[in-house]
Enzyme design. Structure first.
Site, mmCIF file in Angstrom:
data_model
loop_
_atom_site.group_PDB
_atom_site.id
_atom_site.type_symbol
_atom_site.label_atom_id
_atom_site.label_comp_id
_atom_site.label_asym_id
_atom_site.label_seq_id
_atom_site.Cartn_x
_atom_site.Cartn_y
_atom_site.Cartn_z
ATOM 1 N N TYR A 63 -4.305 -9.874 -3.741
ATOM 2 C CA TYR A 63 -3.458 -10.083 -4.917
ATOM 3 C C TYR A 63 -2.138 -10.726 -4.503
ATOM 4 C CZ TYR A 63 -0.368 -9.364 -8.852
ATOM 5 O OH TYR A 63 0.538 -9.577 -9.866
ATOM 6 N N SER B 240 4.584 -13.288 -9.101
ATOM 7 C CA SER B 240 4.875 -11.873 -8.879
ATOM 8 C C SER B 240 5.728 -11.738 -7.633
ATOM 9 C CB SER B 240 3.575 -11.084 -8.698
ATOM 10 O OG SER B 240 3.840 -9.762 -8.258
#
Length: 248
Positions: A147, A134
């Site tokens: 995250y 990501s």
């Protein structure tokens, strides 16, 4: 030869399963939700094998891999797609249980499954691991905390695998998407608050799962002497934010 795609019950994973089956591969779709996988099986036919697997549970991984039929057992491509974000609270308000679940899935699960698959690839001197990272692993944002850290791990793990696998002909790539819609990512992050999730994608032409599926294929289908180390992809509507300055 087969393709193993985790997180296959929805989003990137389901789209990648469809794309690779269309390209003629035997595809193993692994996920926790067997009902969703069975729906894919009905759609895609005998080239698709639904596989119940929770990547955060070592026993589940071992059991799933040990039961693969012969026609699917030789894995040529592993797509480590299973992962999640939970919550968007600042670190001092976040739930530690959420952090732990992200670590167990995004880091430990991905790492364990990779370790189980790698030896057969190295022995055959062929194979490809594509990790789904990501842009959160590069660009921090408020509430990204664990995250983002987990995706930074995926980035660095991918790079270090490349170093370890030099000379083995096994390739490793990391795809780092930005804002993507038509997935369950934000619905999971906001724990079922669909209205809040929908607002993130309002009036934005976002990346779609099919875009990532095509990218997986493109990376994999390069000549054997070409390794795409990483691809960072955002929708045109998204760009890097200015650095925040807090003023008293």
């Amino acid at each position: 030869m087969s393709v193993l795609i985790t997180g296959a019950s929805a989003g990137f994973g389901a789209a990648a399963c469809r794309f690779m089956v269309e390209k003629g591969f035997h595809v193993i779709g692994a996920a926790r939700r067997m009902d969703k996988l069975q729906q894919l099986r009905a759609e895609l036919g005998e080239r698709f094998l639904p596989l119940a697997m929770d990547v955060s549970d070592f026993t589940s991984v071992d059991s799933a891999l040990s039961g693969l039929p012969e026609s699917f057992a030789e894995i040529e491509l592993l797509v480590n797609n299973a992962g999640l974000a939970l919550g968007l609270e600042p670190a001092h308000q976040a739930q530690f249980a959420d952090w732990l679940q992200m670590i167990n899935t995004n880091i430990i699960g991905l790492t364990y499954l990779t370790r189980q698959i790698l030896p057969q690839m190295v022995a055959k001197k062929r194979g490809h691991i594509i990790n789904i990272g990501s842009i959160a692993g590069t660009y921090p944002y408020p509430g990204g905390n664990v995250y983002g850290a987990s995706k930074a791990y995926v980035k660095q793990f991918s790079r270090n695998l490349r170093a370890d696998l030099a000379g083995t002909h096994v390739r490793v790539s990391n795809i780092e998407p930005g804002l993507c819609g038509d997935t369950e990512f934000s619905n999971v992050r906001f724990k079922g608050d669909d209205e809040r999730a929908e607002k993130l994608y309002a009036n934005v032409e976002y990346i779609r799962p099919e875009d990532i599926a095509e990218m997986i294929w493109w990376i994999y289908s390069r000549p054997a002497h070409v390794n795409i180390n990483s691809v960072e992809v955002m929708p045109t509507a998204q760009s890097c934010a200015a650095l925040n300055v807090y003023r008293e």
